[in-house]
Design a protein around this motif. Structure first.
Motif, PDB file in Angstrom:
ATOM      1  N   THR A 191       0.809  -1.209   0.000  1.00  0.00           N
ATOM      2  CA  THR A 191       0.000   0.000   0.000  1.00  0.00           C
ATOM      3  C   THR A 191       0.850   1.271   0.000  1.00  0.00           C
ATOM      4  O   THR A 191       0.340   2.351  -0.202  1.00  0.00           O
ATOM      5  CB  THR A 191      -0.911   0.030   1.236  1.00  0.00           C
ATOM      6  OG1 THR A 191      -0.114  -0.278   2.394  1.00  0.00           O
ATOM      7  CG2 THR A 191      -2.014  -1.005   1.108  1.00  0.00           C
ATOM      8  N   PHE A 192       2.115   1.125   0.257  1.00  0.00           N
ATOM      9  CA  PHE A 192       2.987   2.302   0.321  1.00  0.00           C
ATOM     10  C   PHE A 192       4.380   1.882  -0.131  1.00  0.00           C
ATOM     11  O   PHE A 192       5.324   1.864   0.641  1.00  0.00           O
ATOM     12  CB  PHE A 192       2.995   2.828   1.760  1.00  0.00           C
ATOM     13  CG  PHE A 192       3.614   4.192   1.923  1.00  0.00           C
ATOM     14  CD1 PHE A 192       3.757   5.061   0.849  1.00  0.00           C
ATOM     15  CD2 PHE A 192       4.055   4.617   3.167  1.00  0.00           C
ATOM     16  CE1 PHE A 192       4.319   6.308   1.009  1.00  0.00           C
ATOM     17  CE2 PHE A 192       4.616   5.868   3.349  1.00  0.00           C
ATOM     18  CZ  PHE A 192       4.746   6.716   2.267  1.00  0.00           C
ATOM     19  N   PRO A 193       4.512   1.499  -1.428  1.00  0.00           N
ATOM     20  CA  PRO A 193       5.745   0.887  -1.915  1.00  0.00           C
ATOM     21  C   PRO A 193       6.963   1.810  -1.912  1.00  0.00           C
ATOM     22  O   PRO A 193       8.097   1.338  -1.943  1.00  0.00           O
ATOM     23  CB  PRO A 193       5.399   0.483  -3.353  1.00  0.00           C
ATOM     24  CG  PRO A 193       4.222   1.301  -3.736  1.00  0.00           C
ATOM     25  CD  PRO A 193       3.485   1.626  -2.473  1.00  0.00           C
ATOM     26  N   PHE A 194       6.720   3.130  -1.816  1.00  0.00           N
ATOM     27  CA  PHE A 194       7.850   4.059  -1.940  1.00  0.00           C
ATOM     28  C   PHE A 194       8.887   3.896  -0.854  1.00  0.00           C
ATOM     29  O   PHE A 194      10.066   4.132  -1.061  1.00  0.00           O
ATOM     30  CB  PHE A 194       7.337   5.495  -1.982  1.00  0.00           C
ATOM     31  CG  PHE A 194       6.318   5.680  -3.046  1.00  0.00           C
ATOM     32  CD1 PHE A 194       6.690   5.583  -4.387  1.00  0.00           C
ATOM     33  CD2 PHE A 194       4.994   5.876  -2.735  1.00  0.00           C
ATOM     34  CE1 PHE A 194       5.744   5.710  -5.388  1.00  0.00           C
ATOM     35  CE2 PHE A 194       4.042   6.000  -3.719  1.00  0.00           C
ATOM     36  CZ  PHE A 194       4.416   5.913  -5.059  1.00  0.00           C
ATOM     37  N   ILE A 195       8.427   3.463   0.341  1.00  0.00           N
ATOM     38  CA  ILE A 195       9.398   3.331   1.429  1.00  0.00           C
ATOM     39  C   ILE A 195      10.407   2.218   1.187  1.00  0.00           C
ATOM     40  O   ILE A 195      11.381   2.098   1.893  1.00  0.00           O
ATOM     41  CB  ILE A 195       8.733   3.092   2.814  1.00  0.00           C
ATOM     42  CG1 ILE A 195       7.794   1.900   2.776  1.00  0.00           C
ATOM     43  CG2 ILE A 195       8.041   4.330   3.311  1.00  0.00           C
ATOM     44  CD1 ILE A 195       7.402   1.436   4.180  1.00  0.00           C
ATOM     45  N   ALA A 196      10.174   1.408   0.169  1.00  0.00           N
ATOM     46  CA  ALA A 196      11.100   0.317  -0.143  1.00  0.00           C
ATOM     47  C   ALA A 196      12.280   0.802  -0.975  1.00  0.00           C
ATOM     48  O   ALA A 196      13.140   0.012  -1.364  1.00  0.00           O
ATOM     49  CB  ALA A 196      10.355  -0.801  -0.872  1.00  0.00           C
ATOM     50  N   LYS A 197      12.305   2.087  -1.286  1.00  0.00           N
ATOM     51  CA  LYS A 197      13.352   2.611  -2.166  1.00  0.00           C
ATOM     52  C   LYS A 197      13.936   3.900  -1.609  1.00  0.00           C
ATOM     53  O   LYS A 197      13.289   4.607  -0.853  1.00  0.00           O
ATOM     54  CB  LYS A 197      12.739   2.948  -3.548  1.00  0.00           C
ATOM     55  CG  LYS A 197      12.264   1.751  -4.325  1.00  0.00           C
ATOM     56  CD  LYS A 197      11.866   2.146  -5.748  1.00  0.00           C
ATOM     57  CE  LYS A 197      10.791   3.221  -5.750  1.00  0.00           C
ATOM     58  NZ  LYS A 197      10.183   3.469  -7.064  1.00  0.00           N
TER      59      LYS A 197
END
Ligand SMILES: *[C@@H]1O[C@H](CO)[C@@H](O)[C@H](O)[C@H]1NC(C)=O
Ligand SMILES: *[C@@H]1O[C@H](CO)[C@@H](O)[C@H](O)[C@H]1NC(C)=O
Ligand SMILES: *[C@@H]1O[C@H](CO)[C@@H](O)[C@H](O)[C@H]1NC(C)=O
Ligand SMILES: *[C@@H]1O[C@H](CO)[C@@H](O)[C@H](O)[C@H]1NC(C)=O
Length: 360
Positions: free
Chosen positions: A48-54
């Motif tokens: 739901t919040f994939p940005f924190i993976a990068k």
């Protein structure tokens, strides 16, 4: 869509009652949302919040994405450092076998104090909910780990928790973020406050000034100058945070009577953060405290169509000159000032005492 969290705070610790020498904690157990999550949402897939993976998440300190919603360390990391303890592993890593000796972090980015079902049943902001890892889910994780790995017997627990610091919060910010971003009004949401506060106080937990947050400033922007205070923050939303915090303090007062042997400390994130919204330059925030370091444009550099980490967004070169990281969360530099204020006793009631704080 993000929409997570912010705010609140409270710290609760079971421990020696006042009068005894300052406690040296050897474990920290943390509950909360994205202000405290050191990897649980990421380990759950972060769909739901994939940005924190990068990157740029993690760019300043860890230099890789850890699942923390900032460019570096969070308040909980600075508190661990101050007590000479390692950074807390996220519960979901421990559940997969990662060793822990000095505590565990149960916080999940996007988590609410109330159960997710509450929002789904009433369809208030539920389309925005990032996780079902509410406070009761986090407490169940704790309970499970307690009876297996932390302290299988009552005596073990008594000994262990004497020297444990429990951080509850910030939590509750999302209980308001989701409905506010879903169209709820301050008047409607005030009706939710007693229930949210009771839920937090039952586990125990304060709330940041949401009216100074780039996402609120962007979504609720108005040409009416009277809606803003002298720091450029939205008065009505800050008033809402203060209302939540005052109710919470009352609830904590009741808890202290109910549990006289628990040392329950209120951590005033609101006042600790207010300092840099009031005088950003004094804290090195030469770009002000309201504009986000990482984002996709607009007056506060928060653009819902290009949030930090997504195409069209970009990160600033020096996050330490900003208080706001991605429009919603704060930078490591801002979290450090908040942590310092809590640890040195200025913004904790009664003051949090610490044995060997390292100079920040
Ligand atoms: C939360 O639970 C509901 C109902 O079980 C489910 O529909 C939803 O996808 C879940 N949401 C997340 C973010 O896991
Ligand atoms: C809080 O705890 C009390 C006592 O255990 C319980 O009666 C009440 O329902 C709880 N409230 C919430 C909102 O969980
Ligand atoms: C917000 O992002 C979208 C998509 O990248 C872009 O088209 C739009 O111009 C941006 N808005 C502002 C105010 O920068
Ligand atoms: C705590 O730190 C703040 C600055 O972050 C400072 O203004 C205050 O005087 C300090 N208080 C104590 C008791 O050291």
């Amino acid at each position: 869509m993000i929409r997570n969290v912010f705010i609140v705070l409270i710290i609760c610790c079971l421990g020696p009652v006042s009068g005894s020498p300052p406690p040296t904690y050897d474990s920290i157990f943390s509950f909360g949302d994205s202000l405290a999550d050191t990897g649980n949402l990421l380990l759950s897939g972060a769909l739901t919040f994939p940005f924190i993976a990068k990157l740029p998440y993690g760019q300043t300190f860890f230099h890789y994405p850890t699942g923390r919603c900032s460019d570096g360390r969070l308040v909980v990391d600075f508190i661990a450092e101050a007590y000479g303890l390692p950074y807390l592993p996220p519960y979901l890593a421990v559940a997969k076998g990662e060793k822990f000796e000095h505590g565990v972090n149960f916080a999940v980015a996007g988590a609410t104090a109330l159960d997710a079902k509450f929002f789904y049943d009433r369809k208030i902001g539920s389309q925005l909910l990032l996780t079902n890892g509410s406070l009761s889910v986090q407490l169940a994780w704790f309970s499970n780990l307690k009876s297996t790995l932390i302290c299988p017997t009552k005596q073990d627990c008594a000994r262990r928790f004497q020297k444990s610091l429990f951080l509850v919060g910030e939590i509750g910010g999302n209980d308001y973020n989701y409905p506010f971003f879903g169209g709820g009004t301050i008047q409607q949401l005030k009706a939710l406050v007693p229930l949210v506060v009771e839920t937090i106080a039952n586990a125990t937990s304060g709330n940041l000034p949401i009216g100074c947050n780039a996402v609120y400033l962007t979504l609720f922007r108005t040409p009416n100058k009277a809606a803003y205070d002298r720091n450029g923050c939205l008065k009505a939303y800050n008033g809402f945070s203060k209302y939540h915090n005052s109710m919470l303090k009352l609830a904590l007062e009741n808890l202290r009577h109910k549990y006289p042997h628990a040392n329950i400390i209120y951590a005033d994130y609101y006042a600790a953060a207010k300092r840099f919204f009031h005088a950003p330059h004094h804290y090195g925030f030469t770009n002000g405290a309201l504009v986000a370091c990482c984002g996709g444009g607009g007056p506060y550099n928060f653009n819902n169509s290009a949030i930090c980490g997504s195409p069209g967004s970009k990160s600033c070169l020096d996050p330490a000159t900003y208080a706001n990281w991605d429009g919603i969360h704060l930078t490591e530099a801002a979290y450090r000032y908040i942590a310092m204020g809590l640890l040195n006793g200025s913004f904790t009631e009664p003051p949090l005492t610490f044995p060997h704080i390292k100079p920040f």
